[in-house]
Write a protein that holds these residues in place. Structure first.
Motif, PDB file in Angstrom:
ATOM      1  N   ASP A  24     -16.750   1.087   6.744  1.00  0.00           N
ATOM      2  CA  ASP A  24     -15.799   0.451   5.851  1.00  0.00           C
ATOM      3  C   ASP A  24     -14.671   1.385   5.443  1.00  0.00           C
ATOM      4  OD1 ASP A  24     -18.517  -1.139   4.170  1.00  0.00           O
ATOM      5  OD2 ASP A  24     -17.315  -1.812   5.874  1.00  0.00           O
ATOM      6  N   VAL A  25     -15.052   2.625   5.227  1.00  0.00           N
ATOM      7  CA  VAL A  25     -14.098   3.488   4.570  1.00  0.00           C
ATOM      8  C   VAL A  25     -14.295   4.932   5.009  1.00  0.00           C
ATOM      9  CG1 VAL A  25     -15.307   4.268   2.503  1.00  0.00           C
ATOM     10  CG2 VAL A  25     -12.927   3.529   2.363  1.00  0.00           C
ATOM     11  N   LEU A  60     -15.738  -0.109  -3.193  1.00  0.00           N
ATOM     12  CA  LEU A  60     -15.238  -0.621  -1.921  1.00  0.00           C
ATOM     13  C   LEU A  60     -15.529  -2.103  -1.781  1.00  0.00           C
ATOM     14  CD1 LEU A  60     -16.147   2.439   0.223  1.00  0.00           C
ATOM     15  CD2 LEU A  60     -13.922   1.781  -0.692  1.00  0.00           C
ATOM     16  N   GLU A 115       0.844  -1.178   0.000  1.00  0.00           N
ATOM     17  CA  GLU A 115       0.000   0.000   0.000  1.00  0.00           C
ATOM     18  C   GLU A 115       0.882   1.232   0.000  1.00  0.00           C
ATOM     19  OE1 GLU A 115      -3.834  -0.236   2.348  1.00  0.00           O
ATOM     20  OE2 GLU A 115      -2.853   1.513   3.177  1.00  0.00           O
ATOM     21  N   LEU A 170      -9.635   7.839  -0.309  1.00  0.00           N
ATOM     22  CA  LEU A 170     -10.428   6.814   0.372  1.00  0.00           C
ATOM     23  C   LEU A 170      -9.488   5.848   1.074  1.00  0.00           C
ATOM     24  CD1 LEU A 170     -13.052   5.850  -2.356  1.00  0.00           C
ATOM     25  CD2 LEU A 170     -13.492   7.106  -0.236  1.00  0.00           C
ATOM     26  N   ARG A 171      -9.731   5.654   2.367  1.00  0.00           N
ATOM     27  CA  ARG A 171      -8.904   4.719   3.123  1.00  0.00           C
ATOM     28  C   ARG A 171      -9.805   3.801   3.918  1.00  0.00           C
ATOM     29  NH1 ARG A 171      -4.548   8.342   4.425  1.00  0.00           N
ATOM     30  NH2 ARG A 171      -3.320   8.445   2.518  1.00  0.00           N
ATOM     31  N   GLU A 172      -9.388   2.582   4.050  1.00  0.00           N
ATOM     32  CA  GLU A 172     -10.117   1.684   4.937  1.00  0.00           C
ATOM     33  C   GLU A 172     -10.070   2.227   6.341  1.00  0.00           C
ATOM     34  OE1 GLU A 172     -10.078  -2.896   4.578  1.00  0.00           O
ATOM     35  OE2 GLU A 172      -8.749  -2.087   3.009  1.00  0.00           O
ATOM     36  N   LYS A 232     -12.901  -3.915  -2.864  1.00  0.00           N
ATOM     37  CA  LYS A 232     -11.699  -3.656  -2.057  1.00  0.00           C
ATOM     38  C   LYS A 232     -10.747  -2.664  -2.708  1.00  0.00           C
ATOM     39  CE  LYS A 232     -12.393  -6.431   1.502  1.00  0.00           C
ATOM     40  NZ  LYS A 232     -13.224  -5.619   2.370  1.00  0.00           N
ATOM     41  N   GLU A 233     -11.311  -1.720  -3.451  1.00  0.00           N
ATOM     42  CA  GLU A 233     -10.484  -0.680  -4.060  1.00  0.00           C
ATOM     43  C   GLU A 233     -10.391   0.508  -3.109  1.00  0.00           C
ATOM     44  OE1 GLU A 233      -9.289  -0.603  -7.260  1.00  0.00           O
ATOM     45  OE2 GLU A 233     -10.367  -2.197  -8.302  1.00  0.00           O
ATOM     46  N   THR A 234      -9.255   0.703  -2.494  1.00  0.00           N
ATOM     47  CA  THR A 234      -9.079   1.913  -1.684  1.00  0.00           C
ATOM     48  C   THR A 234      -7.848   2.648  -2.192  1.00  0.00           C
ATOM     49  OG1 THR A 234      -7.903   0.629  -0.038  1.00  0.00           O
ATOM     50  CG2 THR A 234     -10.216   1.088   0.416  1.00  0.00           C
ATOM     51  N   ASN A 235      -7.466   3.675  -1.451  1.00  0.00           N
ATOM     52  CA  ASN A 235      -6.362   4.526  -1.905  1.00  0.00           C
ATOM     53  C   ASN A 235      -6.674   5.220  -3.215  1.00  0.00           C
ATOM     54  OD1 ASN A 235      -4.585   4.515   0.120  1.00  0.00           O
ATOM     55  ND2 ASN A 235      -2.909   3.597  -1.023  1.00  0.00           N
TER      56      ASN A 235
END
Ligand code: ATP
Ligand code: MN
Length: 466
Positions: free
Chosen positions: A99-100, A22, A2, A90-92, A25-28
């Motif tokens: 979730d985010v 999300l 990450e 966006l971060r977990e 599981k797409e974050t960052n």
């Protein structure tokens, strides 16, 4: 690995889309969202801003750090109703149940909302109160959810018919035929007609349509399968939880179709559109299930998965007349079923949608097909728990001689309906159709007790805000 230096940049994303990202599981991801503040909560070194943009029920939680340039002057003063544009990453979230989070790099305040006067503060408001602020109520969870479900149902209705090769017909809103007995009409005239004693604008007395059926029949006898989905107006003075003066109706009409095929189409349509929202409006339906009608989702699943009950009017009368003490209006053959009777059948006796067919001819309009017994017509209504009638339909009288006889009996001017009679003179065929009240459908789908909650701007006697 990450890395906070490696982003996909996606500008102006609706929160609903972010939810799907999300799930994958797409974050960052660097995004810009635009919406309205629901709440602000401050902690040691930052503020939590709950932002809703109307695209879905869930808010996105924004973390606004005190180091942001406009923190003191602006962010720290944000409250319910303010509009903002937020860019961030966006971060977990480490917090449970969330979730985010969106870690803000930029919070731009677009419009302020004075907390002293803004009516939608955090507490829950009654639906009655919200009706008095029709222009603000779509910003609440409940009314936002209704609006999204209504939109999805409308889309599903079109999908259903288009997939089955029905052509959509835009039937007129101003009309000179009153669909005999469907309801009281509103009149339409030019503003100077009365003043100057002029001829009616359209030559004949005109009004707002109470049903597009007669015109839909014209097109069904040319294109085979058609439907109209438009606004309908009834000047009935019924202040009930199921009647509006302006409502939307879905009216399919099919050539070469009898009452059985009509009932099948109505059943398929209801199941199709309800399945669609079960698949596509999960969060919104869960909200209604929790706060509006317990067990709603199960009710809708049952409608989709189980057969509807079908009884004749005669059978319904038999069932109901044995229960005299239960009803305000006693039941005997020949009476119009009242809402209390309709609801008893669907809510208590069968606990599912009930199709009632073969009503007495004397209760129904001239265009419904007379049965061989000459006492009943090929009509059918669908009754659902909580509401009563949601669909009303029939096979139409396709025989010229019987149709003219019934029109004469009803005192209808044959001349005025000459065009309608032409449909029987030239290439007549058995045909059938029904009307599904769109707001009653939305009511059933959301569990809303009052029909005024399911149309953006309800019109009822004495009430037409905005
Ligand atoms: P009801 O007996 O409930 O007043 P109706 O028999 O007059 O209804 P129809 O003329 O059969 O109604 O209209 C077809 C459908 O349109 C109804 O089954 C219902 O779903 C819907 N509908 C009728 N009147 C209204 C209204 N005033 N407001 C909202 N929906 C309506
Ligand atoms: Mn009806």
């Amino acid at each position: 690995m990450e890395s906070s230096y490696c982003f996909i940049i996606m500008e102006n994303l609706m929160i609903k889309r972010i939810q799907t990202l999300l799930k994958q599981k797409e974050t960052n991801i660097k995004v810009t969202i635009r919406g309205w503040i629901r709440t602000r909560r401050d902690t040691g070194s930052f503020s939590f801003l709950e932002v809703n943009d109307g695209s879905c029920l869930v808010n996105l939680q924004v973390i606004a750090d005190k180091t942001l340039v406009n923190y003191e002057d602006e962010i720290s003063k944000l409250g319910a109703g303010c509009s903002v544009v937020v860019t961030g990453i966006l971060r977990e979230s480490p917090a449970k149940g969330q979730d985010v989070e969106l870690h803000a790099e930029l919070v731009e305040v677009v419009g302020w909302a004075d907390p002293e006067s803004y009516p939608l503060q955090k507490k829950r408001h009654s639906l009655e109160f919200l009706r008095s602020i029709c222009h603000l109520r779509p910003r609440t969870n409940a009314l936002g959810a209704v609006t999204r479900v209504r939109s999805r149902l409308s889309f599903a209705v079109h999908n259903f018919f288009q997939e089955r090769d029905f052509a959509q017909i835009h039937t007129p809103i101003i009309t000179t035929s009153d669909c005999e007995g469907a309801g009281e009409m509103f009149q339409v005239r030019a503003s100077d007609e009365k003043k100057r004693n002029k001829e009616p604008f359209f030559g004949l007395q005109a009004g707002l349509t109470v049903s597009g059926q007669l015109q839909a029949e014209v097109y069904a006898l040319a294109l085979g399968q058609v439907y109209t989905f438009g606004p309908t107006f009834r000047a009935e003075n019924s202040n009930t939880s199921r009647h509006l003066a302006e409502f939307w109706m879905i009216e399919p009409e099919m050539a070469f179709c009898d009452l059985d095929c009509n009932m099948e189409l109505a059943t398929d349509l209801l199941k199709f559109v309800l399945q669609d929202i079960l698949d596509n409006c999960v969060d919104d339906l869960a909200l209604f299930d929790k706060f509006i009608e317990k067990g709603l989702v199960k009710k809708l699943q049952d409608v989709v998965n189980k057969d509807f009950v079908h009884i004749t009017y005669g059978e319904a009368v038999e069932k109901l007349s044995g229960l005299k003490e239960k009803f305000e209006y006693p039941v005997e053959w020949g009476i119009d079923l009242q809402s209390e009777h309709e609801r008893y059948l669907s809510e208590e006796l069968y606990k599912c949608p009930v199709i009632v067919s073969d009503y007495p001819a004397s209760l129904k309009p001239f265009y419904m097909r007379l049965s061989d017994d000459e006492k009943t017509v090929a009509a059918m209504d669908i009754l659902v728990p909580g509401i009563g009638e949601i669909v009303g339909g029939s096979q139409r009288e396709e025989r010229l001689d019987i149709l003219t006889r019934r029109m004469n009996e009803a005192g209808i001017d044959l001349e005025e309906y000459d065009w309608y009679l032409d449909l029987r003179r030239y290439g007549t065929v058995p045909h059938a159709g029904f009307g599904l009240g769109f707001e009653r459908l939305v009511q059933f789908a959301t569990g809303m007790k009052n029909i005024r909650e399911v149309i953006p701007f309800p019109r009822t006697p004495g009430f037409a805000p905005c």
